[in-house]
Design a protein around this motif. Structure first.
Motif, PDB file in Angstrom:
ATOM      1  N   GLY A   1     -36.209  20.532  34.153  1.00 36.83           N
ATOM      2  CA  GLY A   1     -36.076  21.174  32.856  1.00 36.83           C
ATOM      3  C   GLY A   1     -37.306  21.001  31.986  1.00 36.83           C
ATOM      4  N   VAL A   2     -37.927  19.822  32.051  1.00 44.34           N
ATOM      5  CA  VAL A   2     -39.116  19.543  31.253  1.00 44.34           C
ATOM      6  C   VAL A   2     -40.321  20.305  31.790  1.00 44.34           C
ATOM      7  N   THR A   3     -40.558  20.213  33.106  1.00 38.58           N
ATOM      8  CA  THR A   3     -41.723  20.890  33.677  1.00 38.58           C
ATOM      9  C   THR A   3     -41.597  22.408  33.541  1.00 38.58           C
ATOM     10  N   HIS A   4     -40.386  22.936  33.730  1.00 36.84           N
ATOM     11  CA  HIS A   4     -40.220  24.383  33.567  1.00 36.84           C
ATOM     12  C   HIS A   4     -40.488  24.806  32.132  1.00 36.84           C
ATOM     13  N   SER A   5     -40.057  24.003  31.169  1.00 39.79           N
ATOM     14  CA  SER A   5     -40.322  24.324  29.762  1.00 39.79           C
ATOM     15  C   SER A   5     -41.822  24.404  29.504  1.00 39.79           C
ATOM     16  N   LEU A   6     -42.580  23.439  30.038  1.00 36.68           N
ATOM     17  CA  LEU A   6     -44.029  23.444  29.848  1.00 36.68           C
ATOM     18  C   LEU A   6     -44.674  24.627  30.551  1.00 36.68           C
ATOM     19  N   HIS A   7     -44.224  24.931  31.763  1.00 34.39           N
ATOM     20  CA  HIS A   7     -44.808  26.058  32.498  1.00 34.39           C
ATOM     21  C   HIS A   7     -44.514  27.380  31.792  1.00 34.39           C
ATOM     22  N   ALA A   8     -43.291  27.547  31.296  1.00 36.60           N
ATOM     23  CA  ALA A   8     -42.955  28.777  30.576  1.00 36.60           C
ATOM     24  C   ALA A   8     -43.772  28.893  29.291  1.00 36.60           C
TER      25      ALA A   8
ATOM     26  N   LEU B   1     -41.341  26.463  24.690  1.00 37.91           N
ATOM     27  CA  LEU B   1     -41.133  25.054  25.010  1.00 37.91           C
ATOM     28  C   LEU B   1     -39.706  24.611  24.671  1.00 37.91           C
ATOM     29  N   THR B   2     -39.095  25.235  23.684  1.00 38.18           N
ATOM     30  CA  THR B   2     -37.791  24.783  23.196  1.00 38.18           C
ATOM     31  C   THR B   2     -36.650  25.740  23.497  1.00 38.18           C
ATOM     32  N   MET B   3     -36.902  26.846  24.177  1.00 41.32           N
ATOM     33  CA  MET B   3     -35.836  27.845  24.363  1.00 41.32           C
ATOM     34  C   MET B   3     -34.670  27.301  25.189  1.00 41.32           C
ATOM     35  N   ASN B   4     -34.927  26.347  26.069  1.00 38.98           N
ATOM     36  CA  ASN B   4     -33.865  25.784  26.914  1.00 38.98           C
ATOM     37  C   ASN B   4     -33.495  24.367  26.496  1.00 38.98           C
ATOM     38  N   LEU B   5     -33.792  24.022  25.263  1.00 41.55           N
ATOM     39  CA  LEU B   5     -33.536  22.675  24.767  1.00 41.55           C
ATOM     40  C   LEU B   5     -32.075  22.280  24.941  1.00 41.55           C
ATOM     41  N   GLY B   6     -31.169  23.241  24.835  1.00 45.22           N
ATOM     42  CA  GLY B   6     -29.745  22.949  24.916  1.00 45.22           C
ATOM     43  C   GLY B   6     -29.191  22.807  26.313  1.00 45.22           C
ATOM     44  N   MET B   7     -30.045  22.915  27.352  1.00 45.04           N
ATOM     45  CA  MET B   7     -29.530  22.775  28.720  1.00 45.04           C
ATOM     46  C   MET B   7     -30.542  22.132  29.671  1.00 45.04           C
ATOM     47  N   LEU B   8     -31.409  21.275  29.174  1.00 43.68           N
ATOM     48  CA  LEU B   8     -32.456  20.694  30.013  1.00 43.68           C
ATOM     49  C   LEU B   8     -31.883  19.914  31.190  1.00 43.68           C
ATOM     50  N   ASP B   9     -30.900  19.069  30.928  1.00 44.73           N
ATOM     51  CA  ASP B   9     -30.336  18.270  32.017  1.00 44.73           C
ATOM     52  C   ASP B   9     -29.577  19.141  33.004  1.00 44.73           C
ATOM     53  N   LEU B  10     -28.887  20.153  32.516  1.00 41.30           N
ATOM     54  CA  LEU B  10     -28.195  21.075  33.424  1.00 41.30           C
ATOM     55  C   LEU B  10     -29.207  21.816  34.289  1.00 41.30           C
ATOM     56  N   GLN B  11     -30.330  22.221  33.722  1.00 44.34           N
ATOM     57  CA  GLN B  11     -31.379  22.875  34.516  1.00 44.34           C
ATOM     58  C   GLN B  11     -31.825  21.989  35.667  1.00 44.34           C
ATOM     59  N   ALA B  12     -32.019  20.704  35.380  1.00 39.82           N
ATOM     60  CA  ALA B  12     -32.457  19.775  36.411  1.00 39.82           C
ATOM     61  C   ALA B  12     -31.421  19.686  37.532  1.00 39.82           C
ATOM     62  N   ARG B  13     -30.144  19.648  37.178  1.00 35.25           N
ATOM     63  CA  ARG B  13     -29.093  19.579  38.204  1.00 35.25           C
ATOM     64  C   ARG B  13     -29.037  20.861  39.027  1.00 35.25           C
ATOM     65  N   LEU B  14     -29.155  21.991  38.342  1.00 35.37           N
ATOM     66  CA  LEU B  14     -29.059  23.275  39.035  1.00 35.37           C
ATOM     67  C   LEU B  14     -30.216  23.498  40.006  1.00 35.37           C
ATOM     68  N   SER B  15     -31.371  22.895  39.734  1.00 32.62           N
ATOM     69  CA  SER B  15     -32.525  23.091  40.618  1.00 32.62           C
ATOM     70  C   SER B  15     -32.283  22.520  42.012  1.00 32.62           C
ATOM     71  N   SER B  16     -31.344  21.576  42.130  1.00 33.94           N
ATOM     72  CA  SER B  16     -31.040  20.980  43.439  1.00 33.94           C
ATOM     73  C   SER B  16     -29.615  21.295  43.903  1.00 33.94           C
ATOM     74  N   GLN B  17     -28.934  22.172  43.178  1.00 36.60           N
ATOM     75  CA  GLN B  17     -27.539  22.501  43.512  1.00 36.60           C
ATOM     76  C   GLN B  17     -27.487  23.725  44.416  1.00 36.60           C
ATOM     77  N   VAL B  18     -26.741  23.650  45.512  1.00 32.81           N
ATOM     78  CA  VAL B  18     -26.599  24.783  46.425  1.00 32.81           C
ATOM     79  C   VAL B  18     -25.230  25.446  46.300  1.00 32.81           C
ATOM     80  N   SER B  19     -24.285  24.751  45.709  1.00 30.25           N
ATOM     81  CA  SER B  19     -22.941  25.311  45.536  1.00 30.25           C
ATOM     82  C   SER B  19     -22.925  26.294  44.375  1.00 30.25           C
ATOM     83  N   PRO B  20     -21.946  27.204  44.329  1.00 31.35           N
ATOM     84  CA  PRO B  20     -21.852  28.161  43.211  1.00 31.35           C
ATOM     85  C   PRO B  20     -21.664  27.451  41.872  1.00 31.35           C
TER      86      PRO B  20
END
Length: 378
Positions: free
Chosen positions: A139-146, A172-191
């Motif tokens: 979530g942090v690295t994606h925010s910086l890259h975006a 940098l702040t558009m996903n501030l409300g879901m940073l931790d969820l973003q991190a989980r989803l990056s490694s999640q394969v289930s729906p």
């Protein structure tokens, strides 16, 4: 005089060493001139308690060597370290408490934008050369890259410095409300679960609430964050509106484009060329999407390529045409590593780019320091 708090740049102070910037009181009175010393933690804490300030332009100058422009030696020796520091600043800012969030964002933005100004090519390479597994917070690295992508597009379009800064901070702040969820989803394969879908749908609202709680009142910033998942056909979220601001549209494209450049558990990373094609198909008529694609180019800095000569090289800067970059040849025509890379202009037919290669195909280890050296010497 644009200022930020001393506390927001605390990690750039070495106790007992000359300051790279001056320190001012809340009424802008000079407390410590550049080159003076903060002796110990007690003095530093006392300055922060009284709300001491630092001028933003001095911070920008401090990223370069004092009194002179950034040299190739400086970029080679310090730029990777400064980028790592910038990522840490972003991480600290995005996890800051509401009372510190605004200052922390200001300090991180100042450092990162000065690094981008020092070497736009290195900034693009940081986005393009995303490791398969960095062990960091997605979530942090994606925010910086975006944010870096938004800034690149804004600069390409000729937006002024303040608008470029606004684009960077909004992204940098558009996903501030879901940073931790973003991190989980990056490694999640289930729906996605129903709770995850709800959190995704609500995160623009949550992000704005967090910015508002931090005292950020810039209307364009808040509006862009709230609208960055809305679409012209009204099928976006969270409100399904069709009248979308220009900055919100840019954030959405940068979000999509940079997400495709990173690998996820259920798909590999795309090349910049492939990500650009998909973005073009998604928004063929948008000058904002076109600016983002053109700012990166087909073969952005940091890309590994094979030339018509048989040489393998690293793209170090964009050329006059998107498919004709400047390339630092790392091997000779037989694929043997060179002791000293040679700069090739791929607009020449014998040095044209004929293939984009995966990063792991590099004939030599390409650390951030090595990449900075090649880019600085181009």
């Amino acid at each position: 005089m644009r200022v930020c708090s001393l506390s927001s740049v605390k990690n750039r102070i070495v106790l007992g060493q000359p300051l790279a910037f001056s320190v001012r009181d809340t009424d802008r009175t000079l407390l410590l001139a550049r080159g003076q010393v903060i002796a110990d933690e007690e003095q530093l804490n006392a300055l922060m308690r009284r709300g001491a300030l630092v001028e933003v332009h001095e911070l920008t100058e401090a990223v370069r060597q004092p009194g002179r422009p950034a040299s190739a030696a400086y970029l080679r020796d310090r730029l990777p370290e400064e980028w790592n520091r910038g990522l840490q600043d972003v991480r600290n800012a995005l996890s800051a408490t509401p009372d510190r969030l605004a200052d922390a964002l200001d300090g991180a933005t100042t450092l990162l934008m000065s690094l981008i100004d020092s070497s736009p090519e290195m900034a693009l390479a940081q986005v393009v050369r995303q490791p398969e597994s960095s062990g960091g917070h997605y979530g942090v690295t994606h925010s910086l890259h975006a944010a870096t992508a938004c800034h690149a597009a804004a600069r390409y379009l000729g937006w002024g410095p303040e608008d470029q800064r606004l684009a960077f901070q909004a992204a940098l702040t558009m996903n501030l409300g879901m940073l931790d969820l973003q991190a989980r989803l990056s490694s999640q394969v289930s729906p996605l679960t129903s709770m995850q879908r709800e959190a995704i749908n609500d995160h623009p609202i949550r992000s704005v609430e967090m910015l508002d709680a931090a005292g950020i009142t810039e209307r364009d910033w808040l509006e862009a964050v709230l609208q960055h998942h809305e679409t012209p056909d009204g099928r976006g979220y969270p409100h399904g509106i069709s009248d979308i601001g220009e900055l919100a549209e840019m954030l959405r494209y940068a979000d999509v484009y940079t997400a495709r450049l990173s690998s996820r558990a259920n798909r590999p990373a795309m090349s910049a060329a492939q990500a650009g094609r998909e973005l073009h198909q998604m928004a063929a008529q948008s000058p904002l999407a076109a600016a983002l694609i053109k700012a990166f180019g087909i073969f952005p800095p940091g890309s590994l390529v094979r030339l018509a000569s048989g040489e393998v090289g690293l793209v170090v800067r964009n050329g006059e045409k998107a498919h004709r970059p400047m390339v630092s040849a790392l091997t000779n025509a037989n694929g043997e590593p060179r002791q000293m890379p040679v700069l090739r202009d791929s607009s020449r037919d014998d040095h044209a780019v004929v293939a984009l290669l995966p990063a792991h195909a590099s004939p030599i280890r390409l650390s951030d320091e090595r990449i900075a050296t090649l880019i600085a010497g181009a």
